[in-house]
Design a protein around this motif. Structure first.
Motif, PDB file in Angstrom:
ATOM      1  N   TYR A  60      -7.793  -1.877   7.231  1.00  0.00           N
ATOM      2  CA  TYR A  60      -6.683  -0.933   7.130  1.00  0.00           C
ATOM      3  C   TYR A  60      -6.995   0.380   7.829  1.00  0.00           C
ATOM      4  N   HIS A  61      -8.278   0.721   7.878  1.00  0.00           N
ATOM      5  CA  HIS A  61      -8.695   1.960   8.525  1.00  0.00           C
ATOM      6  C   HIS A  61      -9.904   1.692   9.426  1.00  0.00           C
ATOM      7  N   GLU A  94      -7.829  -0.429  11.931  1.00  0.00           N
ATOM      8  CA  GLU A  94      -6.393  -0.457  11.650  1.00  0.00           C
ATOM      9  C   GLU A  94      -5.729  -1.733  12.185  1.00  0.00           C
ATOM     10  N   ASP A 136       1.009   6.820   6.574  1.00  0.00           N
ATOM     11  CA  ASP A 136      -0.121   5.898   6.686  1.00  0.00           C
ATOM     12  C   ASP A 136       0.054   4.726   5.731  1.00  0.00           C
ATOM     13  N   ARG A 170       2.551   2.394   7.161  1.00  0.00           N
ATOM     14  CA  ARG A 170       1.946   1.585   8.230  1.00  0.00           C
ATOM     15  C   ARG A 170       1.150   0.427   7.650  1.00  0.00           C
ATOM     16  N   MET A 171       0.344   0.697   6.613  1.00  0.00           N
ATOM     17  CA  MET A 171      -0.434  -0.375   5.990  1.00  0.00           C
ATOM     18  C   MET A 171       0.480  -1.467   5.436  1.00  0.00           C
ATOM     19  N   ASP A 180       1.931  -3.501   8.343  1.00  0.00           N
ATOM     20  CA  ASP A 180       0.909  -4.374   8.916  1.00  0.00           C
ATOM     21  C   ASP A 180       0.623  -5.555   7.992  1.00  0.00           C
TER      22      ASP A 180
END
Length: 280
Positions: free
Chosen positions: A96-97, A106, A225, A228-229, A232
């Motif tokens: 995730y990061h 990411e 953020d 976005r996670m 995804d």
């Protein structure tokens, strides 16, 4: 469907699971390519690599360059935890990061929700030792692959990695997979690394989980953020449905996360909506 099973020669549980699979079925030696060796048995293909899997990006592309069609990937692995508690786990992969343990920052690898969830159900069914934990782990670590992938693991430290009973049990799980593709797929948000609520849900209900986002990935992150996670995770799981483990969060945070999920265009579902598995 062709299933690629990956064994790492540098990983003892991986090697032991391979040995169990070789005893259980007839395998054809397909030869070697670019440092890896290949065998086949029915619709299963086994790839043995010399290095650790988590940093070996593109395993699926290598197999296809060898001439193997790959639909999904199962990586056999050890699991490490400071607790030392014996465990049998399955989980999706990606980051995730940061990418501290392989893969790309990411970037998530496509999940295998029905296969991975069936694996957890079978581990729970086959495991007769109450001292051995059966669970999902949330999404973490590499490698990066294009094909849908999940890890199946023996943990949690060196005293358990060489356990042949566990290796044989997971080999049977891999051999016996009969995924329920008709069950709805969910992305899970909340809870800890070992996802007890999501594990509990699939053992009692007709749902499959893909990627999972634990609370520690949400801490200190802004709404963009987190959105976005969520995008995804849903894209890589093939779903628009998200289950927020609200009891693992304080009330305002649970509302915030649910609002972000819906604002990003995804549906939130509650456990009361899950259809129970017969007999539960």
């Amino acid at each position: 469907m062709s299933k690629l099973i990956v064994c790492s020669e540098a990983d003892l549980p991986s090697v032991n699971m391979r040995a169990s699979l070789l005893r259980m079925h007839e395998w054809e030696d397909l030869g070697s390519f670019d440092g890896s060796s290949y065998m086949s048995s029915g619709d299963c293909l086994m790839m043995s690599i010399p290095d650790m899997h988590i940093r070996h990006d593109g395993l699926d592309r290598e197999a296809e360059r060898f001439g193997i069609k790959v639909d999904s990937v199962i990586v056999m692995s050890r699991h490490s935890a400071k607790s030392g508690r014996p465990a049998l786990t399955a989980h999706p992969i990606g980051n995730y990061h940061e990418a501290e343990h392989g893969g790309r920052p990411e970037t998530l690898v496509r999940a295998c929700p029905s296969e991975m969830t069936d694996a957890v159900r079978r581990i729970h069914e086959y495991n007769r030792d109450p001292g051995v934990q059966t669970c999902f782990e949330v999404t973490h670590h590499g490698p990066y692959l294009d094909k849908p992938t999940f890890y199946i693991e023996i943990g949690s430290d060196e005293s358990h990695w060489g356990d042949m009973h566990s290796a044989e049990l997971l080999a049977h799980v891999i051999s016996d997979l009969e995924p329920h593709d008709e069950y709805p797929i969910l992305v899970g948000i909340g809870g800890g690394h070992y996802a007890p609520r999501f594990t509990e849900a699939v053992l009692s209900s007709k749902v499959n989980f893909g990627h999972m986002i634990p609370n520690y990935q949400l801490e200190g992150r802004d709404d963009d953020d987190i959105a976005r996670m969520v995008r995804d995770a849903c894209d890589a799981s093939g779903t628009d449905s998200v289950y927020v483990h609200r009891k693992s969060m304080k009330g305002p945070e649970a509302h915030r996360i649910s609002d972000i999920v819906r604002s990003a265009g995804f549906d939130t579902v509650a456990s009361k909506d899950f259809e129970p598995i017969s007999g539960n």
